[in-house]
Motif scaffolding. Structure first.
Motif, PDB file in Angstrom:
ATOM      1  N   PRO A 117      40.728 -11.236  64.992  1.00 41.57           N
ATOM      2  CA  PRO A 117      41.589 -12.009  65.887  1.00 41.57           C
ATOM      3  C   PRO A 117      41.417 -13.514  65.656  1.00 41.57           C
ATOM      4  O   PRO A 117      40.415 -13.954  65.115  1.00 41.57           O
ATOM      5  CB  PRO A 117      41.103 -11.617  67.277  1.00 41.57           C
ATOM      6  CG  PRO A 117      39.670 -11.233  67.091  1.00 41.57           C
ATOM      7  CD  PRO A 117      39.606 -10.615  65.715  1.00 41.57           C
ATOM      8  N   GLY A 118      42.432 -14.254  66.081  1.00 40.22           N
ATOM      9  CA  GLY A 118      42.381 -15.700  65.954  1.00 40.22           C
ATOM     10  C   GLY A 118      43.312 -16.260  64.912  1.00 40.22           C
ATOM     11  O   GLY A 118      43.347 -17.473  64.706  1.00 40.22           O
ATOM     12  N   PHE A 201      39.290 -19.790  80.937  1.00 32.27           N
ATOM     13  CA  PHE A 201      40.217 -19.546  79.824  1.00 32.27           C
ATOM     14  C   PHE A 201      39.636 -18.540  78.839  1.00 32.27           C
ATOM     15  O   PHE A 201      40.299 -17.560  78.466  1.00 32.27           O
ATOM     16  CB  PHE A 201      40.533 -20.857  79.109  1.00 32.27           C
ATOM     17  CG  PHE A 201      41.508 -20.691  77.977  1.00 32.27           C
ATOM     18  CD1 PHE A 201      42.864 -20.649  78.232  1.00 32.27           C
ATOM     19  CD2 PHE A 201      41.076 -20.567  76.668  1.00 32.27           C
ATOM     20  CE1 PHE A 201      43.779 -20.477  77.192  1.00 32.27           C
ATOM     21  CE2 PHE A 201      41.966 -20.396  75.624  1.00 32.27           C
ATOM     22  CZ  PHE A 201      43.333 -20.357  75.895  1.00 32.27           C
ATOM     23  N   LEU A 202      38.402 -18.751  78.392  1.00 32.32           N
ATOM     24  CA  LEU A 202      37.824 -17.904  77.357  1.00 32.32           C
ATOM     25  C   LEU A 202      37.700 -16.457  77.823  1.00 32.32           C
ATOM     26  O   LEU A 202      37.816 -15.529  77.018  1.00 32.32           O
ATOM     27  CB  LEU A 202      36.458 -18.454  76.934  1.00 32.32           C
ATOM     28  CG  LEU A 202      36.490 -19.802  76.212  1.00 32.32           C
ATOM     29  CD1 LEU A 202      35.090 -20.372  76.098  1.00 32.32           C
ATOM     30  CD2 LEU A 202      37.135 -19.662  74.847  1.00 32.32           C
ATOM     31  N   THR A 388      37.152 -19.774  67.578  1.00 29.78           N
ATOM     32  CA  THR A 388      36.758 -19.600  68.980  1.00 29.78           C
ATOM     33  C   THR A 388      37.496 -18.426  69.602  1.00 29.78           C
ATOM     34  O   THR A 388      36.898 -17.594  70.289  1.00 29.78           O
ATOM     35  CB  THR A 388      37.048 -20.890  69.774  1.00 29.78           C
ATOM     36  OG1 THR A 388      36.264 -21.954  69.231  1.00 29.78           O
ATOM     37  CG2 THR A 388      36.690 -20.717  71.239  1.00 29.78           C
ATOM     38  N   MET A 389      38.790 -18.345  69.362  1.00 31.24           N
ATOM     39  CA  MET A 389      39.555 -17.215  69.877  1.00 31.24           C
ATOM     40  C   MET A 389      39.035 -15.904  69.289  1.00 31.24           C
ATOM     41  O   MET A 389      38.883 -14.908  69.983  1.00 31.24           O
ATOM     42  CB  MET A 389      41.043 -17.399  69.563  1.00 31.24           C
ATOM     43  CG  MET A 389      41.958 -16.382  70.249  1.00 31.24           C
ATOM     44  SD  MET A 389      42.127 -14.812  69.359  1.00 31.24           S
ATOM     45  CE  MET A 389      43.411 -14.020  70.299  1.00 31.24           C
ATOM     46  N   GLY A 390      38.754 -15.918  67.976  1.00 32.67           N
ATOM     47  CA  GLY A 390      38.254 -14.711  67.343  1.00 32.67           C
ATOM     48  C   GLY A 390      36.943 -14.250  67.928  1.00 32.67           C
ATOM     49  O   GLY A 390      36.764 -13.065  68.250  1.00 32.67           O
ATOM     50  N   ARG A 391      36.012 -15.165  68.084  1.00 30.56           N
ATOM     51  CA  ARG A 391      34.701 -14.811  68.641  1.00 30.56           C
ATOM     52  C   ARG A 391      34.831 -14.347  70.086  1.00 30.56           C
ATOM     53  O   ARG A 391      34.260 -13.326  70.482  1.00 30.56           O
ATOM     54  CB  ARG A 391      33.776 -16.029  68.550  1.00 30.56           C
ATOM     55  CG  ARG A 391      32.424 -15.865  69.196  1.00 30.56           C
ATOM     56  CD  ARG A 391      31.473 -15.045  68.371  1.00 30.56           C
ATOM     57  NE  ARG A 391      31.114 -15.701  67.123  1.00 30.56           N
ATOM     58  CZ  ARG A 391      30.057 -15.356  66.393  1.00 30.56           C
ATOM     59  NH1 ARG A 391      29.265 -14.399  66.788  1.00 30.56           N
ATOM     60  NH2 ARG A 391      29.802 -15.974  65.256  1.00 30.56           N
ATOM     61  N   ALA A 392      35.603 -15.085  70.889  1.00 28.88           N
ATOM     62  CA  ALA A 392      35.734 -14.736  72.306  1.00 28.88           C
ATOM     63  C   ALA A 392      36.400 -13.380  72.478  1.00 28.88           C
ATOM     64  O   ALA A 392      35.985 -12.569  73.321  1.00 28.88           O
ATOM     65  CB  ALA A 392      36.522 -15.810  73.040  1.00 28.88           C
ATOM     66  N   THR A 393      37.429 -13.090  71.695  1.00 27.06           N
ATOM     67  CA  THR A 393      38.137 -11.816  71.829  1.00 27.06           C
ATOM     68  C   THR A 393      37.235 -10.660  71.451  1.00 27.06           C
ATOM     69  O   THR A 393      37.192  -9.626  72.133  1.00 27.06           O
ATOM     70  CB  THR A 393      39.406 -11.830  70.968  1.00 27.06           C
ATOM     71  OG1 THR A 393      40.246 -12.906  71.388  1.00 27.06           O
ATOM     72  CG2 THR A 393      40.173 -10.528  71.092  1.00 27.06           C
TER      73      THR A 393
END
Length: 537
Positions: A117-118, A201-202, A388-393
């Motif tokens: 993701p991301g 948000f995260l 960041t999106m990839g790690r958080a997802t």
């Protein structure tokens, strides 16, 4: 010529797709509390030739790309940050549209997702029109809809700083427990700081929320159904979308299928197992080409040669005067876990390493470790991947959350279980220190049209995951007889089947996939990707 890349971890290329078939009432739940969603259309960004080259448009396609960019429409759709609170804070999802060229026979909209993701899918409509003659046909009867998922690109996002340097350079050879603990602590501190920087948000970065965003986009486009084409992580997104919206999800084609129950530790174990298994195929090919590479006349001899080289380079790292770091057994191991189209390059690396005497590095090895200089991105370059999106997802959905001792034990077991390819693996803190709650999602069986494309010899999305996903959600298995992640779109014979499926709803049982090592001519430019982590697809 497409650039050949020798990798530590396979990269993922993903595309998603959407199709319209009939009129339907838009559910109130998808509209953010009852008001009909709309697209705020606006002027598209302008991209220089330098920017287009930087994001993967070679010079030869620029004349074709310009007319597609000129007719592309750009906009944003407002969606709830938390879909459980539709009247609360709103965020923007950026979309693009290339209208179908045959409006008289238009079938609907086709949305595009890059995986991750991301990853950004903002320009993937244009990319599909340029990929090959078969994928270009998707744009005849479908509006091509690109989008940046929440947290990515032109959509609302946040960006955390990556972990800082870890002090002294690590010693060559296998990582020690002490060094692993230091790495774990450093990554964990960065992970915790990131998660706590904007938890509101995260904490909303999940595949389920991206799927819900897609349904709002569908409603804003006034489309009754969303057909979906996803590759890599996009297959997980597609499975979640189909589960969450069985009434509005249309035809779904998923290429390089994710497992149906996500756990990061199981995910890593599966990939490691597939890498070791695939290396046996490479050993057999190298044995057939013993006259070229000199590594052994039988698979058993090649394997013995490679294992001896891993041990030798770990015990006696080579310090070449013209490369920045010592070369240890990890480079040997990395060379054995490559897709078959790159086996000639990997074989050359192994041959050069075995025969090298120094003091300078062999030419191919130097090309990999030094590579061309990295140019800064030109002004106006769109974001292609938001880590960041990839790690958080990943971490929001991962229930394993291993502490150091369990992560280290799992890593040691992977090394022991995979003697040839194990040194290509990297120790990571995973999601152990992610401070936000686990949000598991269980996909459900549906009756809608679904095709699951599994690649028989792939190491990034393990072939067994295709059957596991089918058992969980249903659908038809489409077998690709290659080891190349997400190759359906770029292999014309396979892409023709995909286009036929979205046009007619029918598809046969598979395709040959990408050409093998004896059918391709690798580029002279190679690089070794040392930046991937356990969470990078």
């Amino acid at each position: 010529m497409r650039r050949q890349v020798l990798k530590r971890k396979g990269s993922a290329v993903a595309v998603a797709a959407v199709a319209l078939t009939s009129l339907a009432v838009v559910p109130a739940a998808a509209t953010g509390g009852g008001s009909a969603p709309t697209v705020a259309w606006q002027t598209c960004p302008a991209y220089s030739d330098e920017v287009l080259r930087a994001i993967g448009f070679p010079d030869e396609v620029l004349p074709e790309a310009r007319p597609q960019l000129a007719r592309m429409e750009c906009g944003t759709v407002s969606v709830p940050l938390d879909h459980r609170a539709p009247r609360g804070r709103k965020i923007d999802v950026a979309i693009t549209r290339l209208k179908a060229t045959d409006q008289a026979h238009r079938l609907g909209s086709l949305a595009l997702n890059p995986g991750g993701p991301g990853g950004s899918g903002y320009l993937m409509g244009v990319q599909l029109t340029l990929l090959n003659d078969e994928t270009r046909k998707l744009g005849r009867r479908y509006d091509l809809i690109g989008f940046d998922p929440r947290g990515v690109g032109y959509s609302t996002k946040v960006t955390c700083s990556p972990p800082g340097p870890g002090g002294e350079e690590p010693e060559p050879g296998p990582i020690t427990k002490e060094a692993a603990r230091a790495s774990f602590d450093r990554e964990s501190a960065a992970l915790k700081a990131c998660g706590e920087s904007d938890p509101a948000f995260l904490g909303q970065l999940t595949a389920e929320n991206v799927a819900r965003d897609l349904d709002v986009v569908r409603a804003a486009l006034r489309e009754p159904k969303l057909d979906f084409l996803g590759v890599s992580w996009g297959t997980w997104l597609g499975a979640v979308y189909r589960s969450a919206f069985p009434a509005t999800a249309g035809r779904v084609f998923l290429d390089s299928v994710a497992p149906p129950h996500f756990r990061l530790d199981a995910f890593e174990n599966g990939r490691a197992m597939a890498g070791e298994r695939s290396s046996a195929r490479q050993m057999a090919w190298l044995a057939e080409h013993h006259d070229t590479y000199g590594l052994g006349a039988t698979p058993e001899q090649v394997r013995a040669t490679v294992l001896a080289m891993v041990q030798d380079f770990d015990t006696n790292p080579r310090r070449y005067t013209d490369v920045p770091e010592p070369v240890d057994g990890s480079l040997v191991s990395v060379s054995t876990v490559q897709p078959s189209e790159i086996w000639p390059l990997a074989g050359t690396v192994l041959k050069e390493l075995r025969e090298s005497t120094g003091p300078t590095a062999p030419p191919t090895v130097k090309d990999i470790l030094v590579g061309p200089p990295r140019e800064p991105a030109p002004p106006g370059t769109p974001e292609r991947q938001n880590s960041t999106m990839g790690r958080a997802t990943f971490c929001n959905e991962d229930p394993s959350r291993l502490d150091f001792e369990h992560a280290w034990a799992a890593f040691e077991k992977r090394l022991a279980d995979n003697p040839v390819t194990g040194r290509s693996l990297r120790f990571s803190a995973g999601c152990g220190a992610w401070p936000l709650p686990v949000q598991e999602y269980r996909v459900r069986r549906g009756t809608g049209s679904l095709v699951l494309a599994g690649h028989r010899h792939e190491t990034v999305s393990v072939f067994e995951w295709t059957a596991e996903m089918r058992n969980a959600v249903g659908g038809k298995v489409y077998t690709v007889e290659d080891d190349v992640h997400g190759s359906v779109l770029r292999v014309p014979e396979c892409a023709a089947d995909l286009v036929g499926y979205f046009t007619t709803g029918r598809v046969d049982g598979g395709c040959p996939g990408a050409p093998g090592p004896d059918e391709t001519t690798p580029s002279a430019t190679m690089t070794l990707d040392l930046t991937g982590t356990a969470l990078a697809d």
